[in-house]
Design a protein around this motif. Sequence first.
Motif, short mmCIF file in Angstrom:
data_model
loop_
_atom_site.label_atom_id
_atom_site.label_comp_id
_atom_site.label_asym_id
_atom_site.label_seq_id
_atom_site.Cartn_x
_atom_site.Cartn_y
_atom_site.Cartn_z
N PHE A 19 1.10 -1.09 0.18
CA PHE A 19 0.12 0.04 0.09
C PHE A 19 1.34 1.27 -0.10
O PHE A 19 0.43 1.91 1.21
CB PHE A 19 -0.97 0.03 1.51
N SER A 20 1.78 0.94 -0.76
CA SER A 20 2.76 2.04 -1.00
C SER A 20 3.48 2.56 -2.06
O SER A 20 4.63 2.00 -3.29
CB SER A 20 4.44 1.98 -0.18
N PRO A 21 2.43 3.63 -2.55
CA PRO A 21 1.80 3.84 -4.27
C PRO A 21 3.58 4.97 -4.52
O PRO A 21 3.53 5.66 -3.28
CB PRO A 21 0.88 4.75 -4.93
N SER A 22 4.49 5.50 -5.00
CA SER A 22 5.48 6.61 -5.26
C SER A 22 4.86 7.31 -6.33
O SER A 22 3.87 7.40 -7.22
CB SER A 22 6.78 5.74 -5.58
N VAL A 23 5.24 8.45 -6.24
CA VAL A 23 5.53 9.85 -6.69
C VAL A 23 5.09 9.43 -8.22
O VAL A 23 4.33 9.51 -9.04
CB VAL A 23 5.66 10.94 -6.20
N ARG A 24 5.86 8.71 -8.79
CA ARG A 24 6.52 8.37 -10.48
C ARG A 24 5.19 7.42 -11.18
O ARG A 24 4.66 7.57 -11.75
CB ARG A 24 7.98 7.60 -10.47
N LEU A 25 4.10 6.89 -9.99
CA LEU A 25 3.45 5.96 -10.94
C LEU A 25 2.55 6.61 -10.70
O LEU A 25 1.75 6.53 -11.53
CB LEU A 25 3.06 5.45 -9.35
N PHE A 26 1.61 7.59 -9.83
CA PHE A 26 0.64 8.76 -10.52
C PHE A 26 1.40 10.14 -11.05
O PHE A 26 0.23 9.90 -12.52
CB PHE A 26 0.62 9.75 -9.25
N THR A 38 -5.06 13.16 -6.46
CA THR A 38 -4.43 14.13 -7.02
C THR A 38 -3.82 15.41 -5.77
O THR A 38 -4.10 14.66 -4.82
CB THR A 38 -5.53 15.53 -7.85
N ALA A 39 -2.94 16.84 -6.13
CA ALA A 39 -2.88 17.21 -5.08
C ALA A 39 -4.01 18.15 -4.21
O ALA A 39 -4.40 17.62 -2.94
CB ALA A 39 -1.78 18.82 -5.42
N ALA A 40 -5.49 18.56 -5.12
CA ALA A 40 -5.66 18.56 -4.93
C ALA A 40 -6.60 17.72 -3.54
O ALA A 40 -7.35 17.07 -1.91
CB ALA A 40 -7.46 19.33 -5.32
#
Length: 367
Positions: A269-276, A340-342
């Motif tokens: 349950f640890s997605p990376s920012v590169r994934l998004f 998203t950041a929002a």
Amino acid sequence: MSAFDYVFLGLSITSSWGNGHATTYRGLVRELAARGHRVLFLERDLDFYAANRDMPEPPYCTTRLYRSLEELRSAYAREVRDADLVVVGSYVPEGIEVGRWATRTARGAVAFYDIDTPVTLARLARGEEEYLTPSLIPEFDLYLSFTGGPTLRVLEKRWGAKRAEALHCSVDPGLYAPDPDAGVRWDMGYLGTYSDDRQPTLERLLLEPARRWRQGRFHVAGPQYPDAIRWPANVGREIHLAPREHRAYYNAQRFTLNVTRRDMIEAGFSPSVRLFEAAACAVPIVSDEWPGLETFFVPGEEILVARSTEESLAILQGMGEEQRRRIGERARDRVLAEHTAAHRAETVERLTREILDARARTTSATA
């Protein structure tokens, strides 16, 4: 809706060099400001980042640099005391002392934002206390974690966190989007700093496919790779890409590779920012396998999982263009709807309100 005063004590917001913290803070802080909140970001003035600041003055918050713990205490005690929520981040220099000072000084709520949760907990289990101690965890009103799933209950049950909530990384859809005019330069690319535990997967899913498919075009961007690595002739290299270059980089790939750190795989349950980021660009992702992946993307429909060189090559050489585009578009739709950041700013705002309201009710009940 009332506006909140936030103070962040994070590793860096001014420099993205060699860390994934800056882009996370930038997106979150920007969206909090867009929702009408006031944000002060306090960053230790480190020489390493001073020489590599790609955003020295973020336009959506007040940013102040401090040279020492003593300067932090003397110059910003009032701001920390009066904030509605103080957020202390992982890997902050002298983070233990910063955390102790913040929890003792603030009249509002104090949160710990762990952008490195599996690494943090693995270190604590070994008795290593670089920026957090077991005794400090219960002092925070809130433990915000890049990792979700069962780790949240571990934080509460084993480590004594009062309240643990997931606050995953996110993406700015204004910065990451498809570019129909971009020319495809590589069949597969990878963006990431070198690490011993990721390298075997990079070898298996990108470098060995490059050796076997000499007509294929590959690329790896990221710092700290040892000179001893033998790169195949059809693998290009770039030591560092600034965040402003990431969108173009993803859009120049037919497929992008995601490789997960060992601690992140074990925690799940640890997605990376590169994934998004890649998903927001509608670039199909080939990922290693880890627990919880399916809660972020549907395997086979929104993301592709490869466990071996053969599976990676089968994707690269065998997938039709229509199916490739469809997978990328589905991943983008999922990210825009949830990551998203929002979305993260809304979560922080909600948690702030809940904690402050609970405090107010407790105060009224005891008055």
